[in-house]
Write a protein that holds these residues in place. Structure first.
Motif, PDB file in Angstrom:
ATOM      1  N   HIS A   1       0.828  -1.207   0.000  1.00 51.79           N
ATOM      2  CA  HIS A   1       0.000   0.000   0.000  1.00 51.79           C
ATOM      3  C   HIS A   1       0.863   1.258   0.000  1.00 51.79           C
ATOM      4  O   HIS A   1       2.043   1.207   0.345  1.00 51.79           O
ATOM      5  CB  HIS A   1      -0.885   0.011   1.255  1.00 51.79           C
ATOM      6  CG  HIS A   1      -2.053  -0.913   1.151  1.00 51.79           C
ATOM      7  ND1 HIS A   1      -3.343  -0.515   1.415  1.00 51.79           N
ATOM      8  CD2 HIS A   1      -2.126  -2.219   0.779  1.00 51.79           C
ATOM      9  CE1 HIS A   1      -4.160  -1.537   1.218  1.00 51.79           C
ATOM     10  NE2 HIS A   1      -3.458  -2.583   0.846  1.00 51.79           N
ATOM     11  N   ASP A   2       0.234   2.376  -0.364  1.00 50.24           N
ATOM     12  CA  ASP A   2       0.853   3.694  -0.229  1.00 50.24           C
ATOM     13  C   ASP A   2       2.171   3.807  -0.988  1.00 50.24           C
ATOM     14  O   ASP A   2       3.179   4.316  -0.477  1.00 50.24           O
ATOM     15  CB  ASP A   2       1.049   4.054   1.255  1.00 50.24           C
ATOM     16  CG  ASP A   2      -0.250   3.904   2.041  1.00 50.24           C
ATOM     17  OD1 ASP A   2      -1.311   3.744   1.403  1.00 50.24           O
ATOM     18  OD2 ASP A   2      -0.202   3.937   3.278  1.00 50.24           O
TER      19      ASP A   2
ATOM     20  N   HIS B   1      -4.822   4.134  -5.773  1.00 49.79           N
ATOM     21  CA  HIS B   1      -5.108   4.044  -4.332  1.00 49.79           C
ATOM     22  C   HIS B   1      -5.410   5.449  -3.795  1.00 49.79           C
ATOM     23  O   HIS B   1      -4.575   6.083  -3.164  1.00 49.79           O
ATOM     24  CB  HIS B   1      -3.895   3.429  -3.638  1.00 49.79           C
ATOM     25  CG  HIS B   1      -4.066   3.158  -2.170  1.00 49.79           C
ATOM     26  ND1 HIS B   1      -5.190   2.568  -1.635  1.00 49.79           N
ATOM     27  CD2 HIS B   1      -3.234   3.375  -1.111  1.00 49.79           C
ATOM     28  CE1 HIS B   1      -5.038   2.452  -0.325  1.00 49.79           C
ATOM     29  NE2 HIS B   1      -3.874   2.947   0.018  1.00 49.79           N
TER      30      HIS B   1
ATOM     31  N   HIS C   1      -4.901  10.403  -0.328  1.00 48.89           N
ATOM     32  CA  HIS C   1      -4.811   9.465   0.798  1.00 48.89           C
ATOM     33  C   HIS C   1      -4.975  10.194   2.123  1.00 48.89           C
ATOM     34  O   HIS C   1      -4.290   9.911   3.119  1.00 48.89           O
ATOM     35  CB  HIS C   1      -3.483   8.701   0.779  1.00 48.89           C
ATOM     36  CG  HIS C   1      -3.534   7.381   1.518  1.00 48.89           C
ATOM     37  ND1 HIS C   1      -3.663   7.296   2.880  1.00 48.89           N
ATOM     38  CD2 HIS C   1      -3.490   6.099   1.071  1.00 48.89           C
ATOM     39  CE1 HIS C   1      -3.681   6.012   3.242  1.00 48.89           C
ATOM     40  NE2 HIS C   1      -3.592   5.277   2.161  1.00 48.89           N
TER      41      HIS C   1
ATOM     42  N   HIS D   1       2.167  -2.233   4.614  1.00 52.72           N
ATOM     43  CA  HIS D   1       2.211  -0.765   4.583  1.00 52.72           C
ATOM     44  C   HIS D   1       3.625  -0.282   4.892  1.00 52.72           C
ATOM     45  O   HIS D   1       4.292  -0.854   5.766  1.00 52.72           O
ATOM     46  CB  HIS D   1       1.253  -0.179   5.629  1.00 52.72           C
ATOM     47  CG  HIS D   1      -0.188  -0.337   5.270  1.00 52.72           C
ATOM     48  ND1 HIS D   1      -0.879  -1.504   5.471  1.00 52.72           N
ATOM     49  CD2 HIS D   1      -1.062   0.527   4.697  1.00 52.72           C
ATOM     50  CE1 HIS D   1      -2.129  -1.350   5.040  1.00 52.72           C
ATOM     51  NE2 HIS D   1      -2.268  -0.127   4.563  1.00 52.72           N
TER      52      HIS D   1
HETATM   53 ZN   LIG Z   1      -3.193   3.283   1.961  1.00 56.93          ZN
END
Ligand SMILES: [Zn+2]
Length: 235
Positions: free
Chosen positions: A8-9, A68, A72, A202
């Motif tokens: 993620h991210d 994504h 965010h 993450h």
């Molecule tokens: Zn995220």
């Protein structure tokens, strides 16, 4: 059991951590999906990091790329629901939770445009903090998305199909939640339930020292399962 692994991210804001997580996956033969954030917290626009974008584009030859969110980070501050969603559930990361359909559609469209201009393919959409207001699913369906997910399900928006799915991740923003989610991760490995399982890594996980061993343990376990792409997860 089918297991899907993702990072993620994926943003220049976390360049070192993203490549560290990639190394851990690659060492086990896992090619994780990359969840790309167009402009993380309004301070890391992808066009300002051409070398990072080139690396992601190269990875996309054999890794899935998901849009994504856009920033965010939630921009909505009003109301009890917003306070619960943002401060308690997601520490302010649930970008889409309090937006109108029109606002969701604009952010998704802006993100698509930026990735397209950077020649980055989009294989699906994962909302930050897995927060999926009803209108967002309609937006994704209208735009022809073949894959999305929330906490409890994986979905094919363009056909409306939904499957239950377990997600294993570490809530590394808080030490207490990092411990409880670690226990959940170990339990999931122990039970190895026959459901579609997602392992979500993450960048901030790497900031919690005891999670380094847990990530390694989880990836060792994942590598021993049937590692799947998201598109095969909804097949
Ligand atoms: Zn995220």
């Amino acid at each position: 059991m089918k297991v899907h692994v993702s990072i993620h991210d994926v943003s220049p804001a976390y360049e070192v951590e993203v490549f560290h997580l990639l190394d851990l996956c690659h060492a086990r033969g896992i090619k994780p999906a990359l969840l790309v954030v167009p402009n993380f917290h309004e301070r890391a626009p992808l066009p300002d990091a051409p070398a990072f974008v080139d690396a992601v584009r190269l990875l996309s030859l054999d890794h899935e790329l998901f849009l994504h969110g856009y920033y965010h980070r939630s921009t909505a501050q009003e109301g009890v629901r917003a306070i619960i969603d943002q401060r308690i559930v997601s520490a302010g990361e649930a970008e889409f939770s309090n937006l109108t359909i029109g606002e969701c559609a604009k952010l998704v469209g802006d993100g698509e445009r930026m990735l397209r201009e950077l020649d980055l393919r989009i294989d699906g959409f994962v909302p930050p903090a897995w927060t999926m207001p009803q209108g967002l699913l309609e937006v994704l369906a209208a735009r022809g998305y073949a894959y999305t997910e929330d906490h409890l399900t994986v979905r094919r928006p363009k056909t409306g199909e939904t499957w239950p799915s377990l997600v294993v991740n570490f809530a590394s923003r808080s030490r207490t939640r990092a411990i409880t989610t670690t226990l959940f991760s170990r339990l999931s490995m122990l039970l190895s339930l026959d459901v579609r399982t997602r392992v979500a890594l993450h960048p901030t996980d790497l900031r919690v020292p005891f999670l380094h061993d847990e990530i390694a343990r989880l990836l060792d376990w994942a590598a021993a399962q049937e590692v799947s792409t998201a598109s095969r997860l909804v097949d």
